[in-house]
Design a protein around this motif. Structure first.
Motif, PDB file in Angstrom:
ATOM      1  N   ILE A  90      -9.468 -11.375  -4.610  1.00 15.17           N
ATOM      2  CA  ILE A  90      -9.651  -9.989  -4.154  1.00 15.17           C
ATOM      3  C   ILE A  90      -8.566  -9.124  -4.791  1.00 15.17           C
ATOM      4  O   ILE A  90      -7.372  -9.442  -4.692  1.00 15.17           O
ATOM      5  N   LEU A  91      -8.974  -8.031  -5.425  1.00 18.56           N
ATOM      6  CA  LEU A  91      -8.030  -7.124  -6.077  1.00 18.56           C
ATOM      7  C   LEU A  91      -8.390  -5.687  -5.714  1.00 18.56           C
ATOM      8  O   LEU A  91      -9.506  -5.238  -5.944  1.00 18.56           O
ATOM      9  N   LYS A  92      -7.411  -4.960  -5.142  1.00 15.25           N
ATOM     10  CA  LYS A  92      -7.652  -3.583  -4.718  1.00 15.25           C
ATOM     11  C   LYS A  92      -6.736  -2.647  -5.506  1.00 15.25           C
ATOM     12  O   LYS A  92      -5.515  -2.727  -5.402  1.00 15.25           O
ATOM     13  N   LEU A  93      -7.371  -1.743  -6.280  1.00 13.78           N
ATOM     14  CA  LEU A  93      -6.638  -0.832  -7.157  1.00 13.78           C
ATOM     15  C   LEU A  93      -6.890   0.626  -6.795  1.00 13.78           C
ATOM     16  O   LEU A  93      -6.756   1.508  -7.649  1.00 13.78           O
ATOM     17  N   ALA A  94      -7.252   0.913  -5.569  1.00 14.59           N
ATOM     18  CA  ALA A  94      -7.549   2.291  -5.155  1.00 14.59           C
ATOM     19  C   ALA A  94      -6.353   3.202  -5.402  1.00 14.59           C
ATOM     20  O   ALA A  94      -5.202   2.822  -5.157  1.00 14.59           O
ATOM     21  N   LEU A 105      -4.695  -9.404  -3.459  1.00 17.56           N
ATOM     22  CA  LEU A 105      -3.632  -8.460  -3.812  1.00 17.56           C
ATOM     23  C   LEU A 105      -4.137  -7.033  -3.620  1.00 17.56           C
ATOM     24  O   LEU A 105      -5.149  -6.637  -4.203  1.00 17.56           O
ATOM     25  N   ASP A 106      -3.418  -6.263  -2.801  1.00 15.51           N
ATOM     26  CA  ASP A 106      -3.756  -4.870  -2.530  1.00 15.51           C
ATOM     27  C   ASP A 106      -2.584  -3.995  -2.949  1.00 15.51           C
ATOM     28  O   ASP A 106      -1.524  -4.020  -2.315  1.00 15.51           O
ATOM     29  N   ILE A 107      -2.745  -3.236  -4.025  1.00 11.72           N
ATOM     30  CA  ILE A 107      -1.681  -2.346  -4.498  1.00 11.72           C
ATOM     31  C   ILE A 107      -2.187  -0.900  -4.500  1.00 11.72           C
ATOM     32  O   ILE A 107      -1.894  -0.122  -5.401  1.00 11.72           O
ATOM     33  N   THR A 108      -2.954  -0.563  -3.488  1.00 10.86           N
ATOM     34  CA  THR A 108      -3.487   0.794  -3.331  1.00 10.86           C
ATOM     35  C   THR A 108      -2.367   1.834  -3.403  1.00 10.86           C
ATOM     36  O   THR A 108      -1.315   1.664  -2.778  1.00 10.86           O
ATOM     37  N   GLY A 109      -2.608   2.892  -4.146  1.00  9.61           N
ATOM     38  CA  GLY A 109      -1.652   3.993  -4.202  1.00  9.61           C
ATOM     39  C   GLY A 109      -0.477   3.758  -5.124  1.00  9.61           C
ATOM     40  O   GLY A 109       0.506   4.490  -5.051  1.00  9.61           O
ATOM     41  N   SER A 110      -0.576   2.771  -6.020  1.00 13.68           N
ATOM     42  CA  SER A 110       0.530   2.490  -6.957  1.00 13.68           C
ATOM     43  C   SER A 110       0.404   3.402  -8.176  1.00 13.68           C
ATOM     44  O   SER A 110      -0.054   2.990  -9.250  1.00 13.68           O
ATOM     45  N   THR A 147     -10.696 -11.897 -17.100  1.00 15.24           N
ATOM     46  CA  THR A 147      -9.837 -13.078 -17.249  1.00 15.24           C
ATOM     47  C   THR A 147      -9.516 -13.742 -15.917  1.00 15.24           C
ATOM     48  O   THR A 147      -8.788 -14.736 -15.894  1.00 15.24           O
ATOM     49  N   LEU A 148     -10.029 -13.186 -14.813  1.00 14.67           N
ATOM     50  CA  LEU A 148      -9.748 -13.746 -13.480  1.00 14.67           C
ATOM     51  C   LEU A 148     -10.977 -14.550 -13.040  1.00 14.67           C
ATOM     52  O   LEU A 148     -11.959 -13.985 -12.561  1.00 14.67           O
ATOM     53  N   PRO A 149     -10.933 -15.865 -13.164  1.00 11.63           N
ATOM     54  CA  PRO A 149     -12.139 -16.683 -12.947  1.00 11.63           C
ATOM     55  C   PRO A 149     -12.670 -16.678 -11.523  1.00 11.63           C
ATOM     56  O   PRO A 149     -13.872 -16.844 -11.306  1.00 11.63           O
ATOM     57  N   LYS A 150     -11.793 -16.493 -10.530  1.00  6.02           N
ATOM     58  CA  LYS A 150     -12.223 -16.590  -9.133  1.00  6.02           C
ATOM     59  C   LYS A 150     -12.442 -15.234  -8.466  1.00  6.02           C
ATOM     60  O   LYS A 150     -12.810 -15.180  -7.295  1.00  6.02           O
ATOM     61  N   LEU A 151     -12.229 -14.152  -9.179  1.00  7.24           N
ATOM     62  CA  LEU A 151     -12.341 -12.814  -8.579  1.00  7.24           C
ATOM     63  C   LEU A 151     -13.776 -12.541  -8.132  1.00  7.24           C
ATOM     64  O   LEU A 151     -14.719 -12.680  -8.908  1.00  7.24           O
ATOM     65  N   HIS A 152     -13.927 -12.137  -6.852  1.00  5.26           N
ATOM     66  CA  HIS A 152     -15.263 -11.799  -6.345  1.00  5.26           C
ATOM     67  C   HIS A 152     -15.327 -10.412  -5.709  1.00  5.26           C
ATOM     68  O   HIS A 152     -16.403  -9.893  -5.453  1.00  5.26           O
ATOM     69  N   THR A 153     -14.174  -9.774  -5.457  1.00  7.91           N
ATOM     70  CA  THR A 153     -14.158  -8.436  -4.857  1.00  7.91           C
ATOM     71  C   THR A 153     -13.146  -7.563  -5.583  1.00  7.91           C
ATOM     72  O   THR A 153     -11.981  -7.941  -5.730  1.00  7.91           O
ATOM     73  N   LEU A 154     -13.607  -6.390  -6.023  1.00  2.00           N
ATOM     74  CA  LEU A 154     -12.748  -5.467  -6.753  1.00  2.00           C
ATOM     75  C   LEU A 154     -12.925  -4.058  -6.205  1.00  2.00           C
ATOM     76  O   LEU A 154     -14.044  -3.575  -6.056  1.00  2.00           O
ATOM     77  N   VAL A 155     -11.820  -3.392  -5.888  1.00  2.00           N
ATOM     78  CA  VAL A 155     -11.840  -1.994  -5.463  1.00  2.00           C
ATOM     79  C   VAL A 155     -11.275  -1.145  -6.597  1.00  2.00           C
ATOM     80  O   VAL A 155     -10.124  -1.311  -6.989  1.00  2.00           O
ATOM     81  N   LEU A 156     -12.098  -0.253  -7.126  1.00  2.00           N
ATOM     82  CA  LEU A 156     -11.706   0.595  -8.247  1.00  2.00           C
ATOM     83  C   LEU A 156     -11.137   1.926  -7.756  1.00  2.00           C
ATOM     84  O   LEU A 156     -11.453   2.378  -6.657  1.00  2.00           O
ATOM     85  N   PRO A 157     -10.304   2.571  -8.579  1.00  2.00           N
ATOM     86  CA  PRO A 157      -9.808   3.910  -8.221  1.00  2.00           C
ATOM     87  C   PRO A 157     -10.950   4.905  -8.069  1.00  2.00           C
ATOM     88  O   PRO A 157     -12.017   4.735  -8.646  1.00  2.00           O
ATOM     89  N   ASP A 158     -10.711   5.932  -7.314  1.00  2.00           N
ATOM     90  CA  ASP A 158     -11.725   6.945  -7.023  1.00  2.00           C
ATOM     91  C   ASP A 158     -11.758   7.986  -8.147  1.00  2.00           C
ATOM     92  O   ASP A 158     -11.078   9.009  -8.085  1.00  2.00           O
ATOM     93  N   THR A 159     -12.526   7.702  -9.155  1.00  2.00           N
ATOM     94  CA  THR A 159     -12.685   8.649 -10.255  1.00  2.00           C
ATOM     95  C   THR A 159     -13.987   8.367 -10.980  1.00  2.00           C
ATOM     96  O   THR A 159     -14.396   7.219 -11.118  1.00  2.00           O
ATOM     97  N   ILE A 204       0.842  -1.194   0.000  1.00  2.00           N
ATOM     98  CA  ILE A 204       0.000   0.000   0.000  1.00  2.00           C
ATOM     99  C   ILE A 204       0.880   1.248   0.000  1.00  2.00           C
ATOM    100  O   ILE A 204       1.676   1.449   0.928  1.00  2.00           O
ATOM    101  N   HIS A 205       0.758   2.043  -1.048  1.00  2.00           N
ATOM    102  CA  HIS A 205       1.592   3.242  -1.207  1.00  2.00           C
ATOM    103  C   HIS A 205       3.076   2.879  -1.114  1.00  2.00           C
ATOM    104  O   HIS A 205       3.854   3.558  -0.444  1.00  2.00           O
ATOM    105  N   CYS A 206       3.443   1.801  -1.782  1.00  2.00           N
ATOM    106  CA  CYS A 206       4.841   1.342  -1.805  1.00  2.00           C
ATOM    107  C   CYS A 206       5.452   1.474  -3.195  1.00  2.00           C
ATOM    108  O   CYS A 206       6.489   0.871  -3.475  1.00  2.00           O
ATOM    109  N   HIS A 207       4.802   2.226  -4.084  1.00  2.00           N
ATOM    110  CA  HIS A 207       5.330   2.493  -5.426  1.00  2.00           C
ATOM    111  C   HIS A 207       5.568   1.211  -6.209  1.00  2.00           C
ATOM    112  O   HIS A 207       6.687   0.927  -6.646  1.00  2.00           O
ATOM    113  N   VAL A 208       4.523   0.431  -6.402  1.00  2.00           N
ATOM    114  CA  VAL A 208       4.609  -0.769  -7.222  1.00  2.00           C
ATOM    115  C   VAL A 208       4.733  -0.359  -8.693  1.00  2.00           C
ATOM    116  O   VAL A 208       3.909   0.393  -9.208  1.00  2.00           O
TER     117      VAL A 208
END
Length: 414
Positions: free
Chosen positions: A355-359, A331-336, A375-387, A309-313
């Motif tokens: 679970i994928l978090k792209l905030a 996978l949580d890559i918030t703030g990348s 393309t992610l068959p098991k994905l059930h939770t997605l966090v989208l960027p704030d826009t 999180i906010h680690c410049h991925v």
């Protein structure tokens, strides 16, 4: 309401079990009002099974017949004592105050609720004597005043008998060798969390952290201040090598008294000694490198939950995460903000991501997000960027993956 043959509505024909089930959905205020309806309801409303878990987060409420309004008596000791006397008993297992408590309240809890296992309170540690009730406690949450950060949080904590303690959470206060030695009383301590605390351990006593927590499975350090980042690295090294059962490690926004910056890669090198780690979350730490992620993929085969999180991925780091962790579930890559569409495409067709978090990932296009998610068959939770540009993205995903839980970062609590 239940209608009788004469057209009158009544609840009297309901069984006790049915009424108890209804009462279980009522809050403390409504339950206490229901207890005044009749003797039968009074008896049922005081049944112990309704009072296993009590949350006083919003205080105790009372109802005034004269003004027909509700009064919040959050900080009235008499109201809390009355609740304990009249309703709480041996069935109580969990209680959450989130309001200052007194020794008088704790003393009555110990008398009326001998089977209490979890307590969540606020208060001055120098005035609250938790030794009154701590014999059977399994979980302790201590929310201390902010000014406690600059002094010892122990108070009468040194008197705690903590033989059954499994979970300990401290907000604000100092982490000292005395505190860790007190935690050594519990041989079953599995989860420890420190938030907003100042670490005052002497460097040669860092080993206490690992020695006193042999069964530790979860360690959380949020917004803590350490003497130096060298101290933090040594602490992580001791925990990783000695706490052999550690499965979850969270380190968010650390700071140091010497003002030197933290290095994400050096922390990863230290934590890679813990082969059983399944959950790793780092936040607000710079210096993440491709080499560190490659080392993680080789050293931590059981890792299923990663948070940077906010680690410049970057795109290259995302490539290594996607290919190096085939068992990754969350996978949580918030703030990348350095991540672009090229990097996100590496995640496509990952077999296990749920679970994928792209905030706050501002450089991702809607088309690539949609293509990747589909393309992610098991994905059930997605966090989208704030826009607002992602409204069309939500519409497409909702139509093509109706079971997907889509969250917008702007609607989430920070």
């Amino acid at each position: 309401m239940v209608c009788e043959s004469d057209g009158q509505y009544t609840l009297d024909i309901l069984t006790d079990d049915a009424l108890l089930h209804i009462f279980s959905y009522l809050n403390i205020l409504d339950r206490s009002i229901a207890a005044r309806v009749s003797r039968r309801w009074n008896c049922l409303a005081k049944q112990g099974e309704l009072w296993r878990n009590v949350n006083l987060n919003n205080g105790i409420h009372t109802y005034s017949e004269t003004s027909q309004s509700y009064y919040i008596l959050s900080y009235q000791e008499a109201a809390i004592l009355n609740l304990i006397n009249n309703y709480l008993g041996p069935c109580l297992r969990h209680i959450q105050f989130h309001i200052p408590v007194t020794n008088k309240i704790l003393r009555l809890l110990a008398l009326r609720c001998p089977n209490l296992e979890m307590i969540d309170i606020q208060g001055d540690p120098s005035k609250v004597d938790l030794s009154l009730i701590s014999c059977k406690l399994i979980t302790i949450y201590l929310h201390l005043p902010l000014e406690s950060v600059k002094r010892s949080p122990i108070g009468k904590f040194a008197l705690f008998p903590l033989f059954r303690l499994e979970n300990f959470y401290l907000q604000h206060g100092q982490v000292t060798d005395k505190l860790l030695c007190r935690l050594m009383q519990s041989y079953n301590l599995h989860s420890v969390a420190f938030e907003g605390c100042h670490w005052q351990l002497k460097p040669y006593k860092i080993a206490l952290m690992s020695l006193c927590l042999p069964e530790l499975t979860h360690l959380e350090l949020v917004s803590c201040q350490f003497p130096s980042y060298r101290f933090l690295n040594r602490l992580v090294h001791h925990v990783a090598t000695k706490c052999t059962h550690l499965e979850s490690f969270i380190l968010i926004q650390p700071s140091s008294m010497d003002g030197a910056p933290a290095d994400c890669s050096s922390l990863i090198i230290e934590i890679c000694d813990q082969k059983n780690l399944r959950h790793l979350q780092l936040g607000g730490i710079h210096g993440l490198t491709v080499e560190a992620v490659v080392l993680m993929s080789h050293s931590l085969p059981n890792l299923t939950d990663i948070g940077f999180i906010h680690c410049h991925v970057t795109n290259d780091i995302m490539k290594e995460i996607s290919h190096g962790f085939p068992n990754l579930i969350s996978l949580d890559i918030t703030g990348s903000k350095c991540l672009s569409n090229i990097g996100l495409k590496h995640l496509q067709k990952h077999a296990n991501i749920e679970i994928l978090k792209l905030a706050s990932c501002e450089n991702l296009s809607c088309d690539v997000i949609v293509d990747t998610v589909l393309t992610l068959p098991k994905l059930h939770t997605l966090v989208l960027p704030d826009t607002t540009n992602y409204e069309s993205c939500v519409e497409i995903l909702t139509s093509k993956k109706p079971k997907l839980d889509i969250l917008n970062a702007g609607l989430l609590n920070p």
